[in-house]
Design a protein around this motif. Structure first.
Motif, mmCIF file in Angstrom:
data_model
loop_
_atom_site.group_PDB
_atom_site.id
_atom_site.type_symbol
_atom_site.label_atom_id
_atom_site.label_comp_id
_atom_site.label_asym_id
_atom_site.label_seq_id
_atom_site.Cartn_x
_atom_site.Cartn_y
_atom_site.Cartn_z
ATOM 1 N N GLU A 167 43.443 37.444 37.930
ATOM 2 C CA GLU A 167 42.867 37.119 36.612
ATOM 3 C C GLU A 167 43.710 37.724 35.493
ATOM 4 O O GLU A 167 43.933 37.091 34.460
ATOM 5 C CB GLU A 167 41.424 37.625 36.514
ATOM 6 N N LEU A 168 44.163 38.957 35.682
ATOM 7 C CA LEU A 168 45.011 39.587 34.665
ATOM 8 C C LEU A 168 46.309 38.810 34.488
ATOM 9 O O LEU A 168 46.738 38.557 33.352
ATOM 10 C CB LEU A 168 45.309 41.045 35.049
ATOM 11 N N GLU A 169 46.927 38.430 35.599
ATOM 12 C CA GLU A 169 48.176 37.667 35.530
ATOM 13 C C GLU A 169 47.967 36.317 34.847
ATOM 14 O O GLU A 169 48.842 35.859 34.108
ATOM 15 C CB GLU A 169 48.747 37.475 36.938
ATOM 16 N N ALA A 170 46.805 35.705 35.059
ATOM 17 C CA ALA A 170 46.500 34.428 34.408
ATOM 18 C C ALA A 170 46.438 34.582 32.888
ATOM 19 O O ALA A 170 46.583 33.600 32.151
ATOM 20 C CB ALA A 170 45.185 33.860 34.940
ATOM 21 N N HIS A 171 46.227 35.815 32.422
ATOM 22 C CA HIS A 171 46.191 36.094 30.984
ATOM 23 C C HIS A 171 47.489 36.739 30.496
ATOM 24 O O HIS A 171 47.530 37.340 29.425
ATOM 25 C CB HIS A 171 45.000 37.007 30.665
ATOM 26 N N GLY A 172 48.539 36.658 31.295
ATOM 27 C CA GLY A 172 49.850 37.139 30.867
ATOM 28 C C GLY A 172 50.082 38.629 31.023
ATOM 29 O O GLY A 172 51.007 39.182 30.434
ATOM 30 N N ILE A 173 49.261 39.292 31.829
ATOM 31 C CA ILE A 173 49.414 40.728 32.050
ATOM 32 C C ILE A 173 50.157 40.948 33.366
ATOM 33 O O ILE A 173 49.766 40.412 34.405
ATOM 34 C CB ILE A 173 48.039 41.426 32.068
ATOM 35 N N GLN A 174 51.221 41.720 33.310
ATOM 36 C CA GLN A 174 52.013 42.029 34.497
ATOM 37 C C GLN A 174 51.239 43.016 35.369
ATOM 38 O O GLN A 174 50.607 43.939 34.850
ATOM 39 C CB GLN A 174 53.336 42.647 34.062
ATOM 40 N N THR A 175 51.284 42.827 36.692
ATOM 41 C CA THR A 175 50.557 43.716 37.604
ATOM 42 C C THR A 175 51.487 44.277 38.670
ATOM 43 O O THR A 175 52.485 43.657 39.026
ATOM 44 C CB THR A 175 49.384 42.989 38.286
ATOM 45 N N GLY A 205 38.266 41.048 35.975
ATOM 46 C CA GLY A 205 39.622 40.733 35.516
ATOM 47 C C GLY A 205 39.630 40.070 34.157
ATOM 48 O O GLY A 205 40.441 40.422 33.287
ATOM 49 N N ARG A 206 38.736 39.116 33.956
ATOM 50 C CA ARG A 206 38.653 38.447 32.647
ATOM 51 C C ARG A 206 38.235 39.422 31.550
ATOM 52 O O ARG A 206 38.779 39.399 30.447
ATOM 53 C CB ARG A 206 37.689 37.261 32.719
ATOM 54 N N ASN A 207 37.257 40.284 31.853
ATOM 55 C CA ASN A 207 36.800 41.255 30.854
ATOM 56 C C ASN A 207 37.913 42.222 30.464
ATOM 57 O O ASN A 207 38.092 42.536 29.285
ATOM 58 C CB ASN A 207 35.581 42.027 31.361
ATOM 59 N N ILE A 208 38.650 42.702 31.457
ATOM 60 C CA ILE A 208 39.767 43.609 31.169
ATOM 61 C C ILE A 208 40.813 42.890 30.331
ATOM 62 O O ILE A 208 41.299 43.429 29.327
ATOM 63 C CB ILE A 208 40.395 44.138 32.475
ATOM 64 N N ALA A 209 41.167 41.672 30.719
ATOM 65 C CA ALA A 209 42.187 40.916 29.991
ATOM 66 C C ALA A 209 41.769 40.650 28.552
ATOM 67 O O ALA A 209 42.570 40.836 27.622
ATOM 68 C CB ALA A 209 42.477 39.600 30.709
ATOM 69 N N GLN A 210 40.533 40.232 28.348
ATOM 70 C CA GLN A 210 40.069 39.953 26.993
ATOM 71 C C GLN A 210 40.110 41.196 26.117
ATOM 72 O O GLN A 210 40.547 41.146 24.967
ATOM 73 C CB GLN A 210 38.665 39.358 27.024
ATOM 74 N N LEU A 211 39.664 42.313 26.664
ATOM 75 C CA LEU A 211 39.684 43.551 25.888
ATOM 76 C C LEU A 211 41.116 44.012 25.638
ATOM 77 O O LEU A 211 41.449 44.447 24.536
ATOM 78 C CB LEU A 211 38.884 44.634 26.609
#
Length: 193
Positions: free
Chosen positions: A27-35, A179-185
């Motif tokens: 989910e994080l990667e789907a929002h452009g966050i490297q993991t 994952g979505r909540n972390i990415a949005q924040l």
């Protein structure tokens, strides 16, 4: 680019804890966050001996330099997000995760390693003990000034054998929501910098 570090405390590198962490990371990667995943479970990690040497000088480093903790400290310091995951062992976290938390917490606290970072823990459980494990990991975040992000339920997935957690539809959805909540924040915080 924002970066998330996930620490897998399970001695099974591709077990249920990995699956839960990977679901959040996807989910994080789907929002452009490297993991990036750190495999802590199943490795030799020294327990903290409270020698205090990490608190002398300005280096954020433990006296033990023959395991993954010092490298992990560097990786965490460069990240925006920290995820911890552990299966439940006798009502708690694995020994490797406990040693990891003790050392990262003791070394990182005076340097404010987690201050302002988004943090979350996940746990894989066969039957019981998920909340004890969940809370044990969250203790690192709350004493370290991390920002604990929640989901739609406690961050646990139910399963015994590796892969079994995929049958826990609610657990998997909880991880996706996390994952979505972390990415949005993370995106909102980044925009306000």
């Amino acid at each position: 680019m924002m970066k998330a570090i996930a620490v897998n405390g399970s001695p099974k590198p591709k077990g249920n804890t990995y699956t839960l962490l990977k679901t959040v990371m996807d989910e994080l990667e789907a929002h452009g966050i490297q993991t990036q995943m750190i495999q802590a479970g199943g490795r030799d990690i020294h327990g903290c001996i409270a020698c205090g040497r990490c608190r002398t000088g300005d280096q954020m480093q433990c006296v033990f330099d023959d395991d993954i903790v010092n490298e992990s400290l560097r990786m965490i310091s460069e990240a925006d997000i920290l995820l911890l995951g552990s299966p439940v062992y006798f009502g708690g976290i694995t020994a490797q995760m406990k040693a990891f938390i003790d050392r990262v917490g003791f070394v990182g606290r005076p340097h404010r390693l987690l201050a302002g970072k988004l943090c979350a823990s996940v746990t894989a459980v066969r039957r019981n003990g998920a909340l004890s494990a969940f809370n044990a990991m969250n203790n690192l975040f709350t004493i370290g000034e991390g920002i604990v992000v929640s989901s739609s339920y406690w961050n646990q997935g139910i399963g015994g054998a590796p892969g079994e957690v995929l049958s826990d539809a609610e657990g998997i959805e909880t991880m996706k929501t996390l994952g979505r909540n972390i990415a949005q924040l993370a995106i909102k915080l980044q925009a306000n910098k």
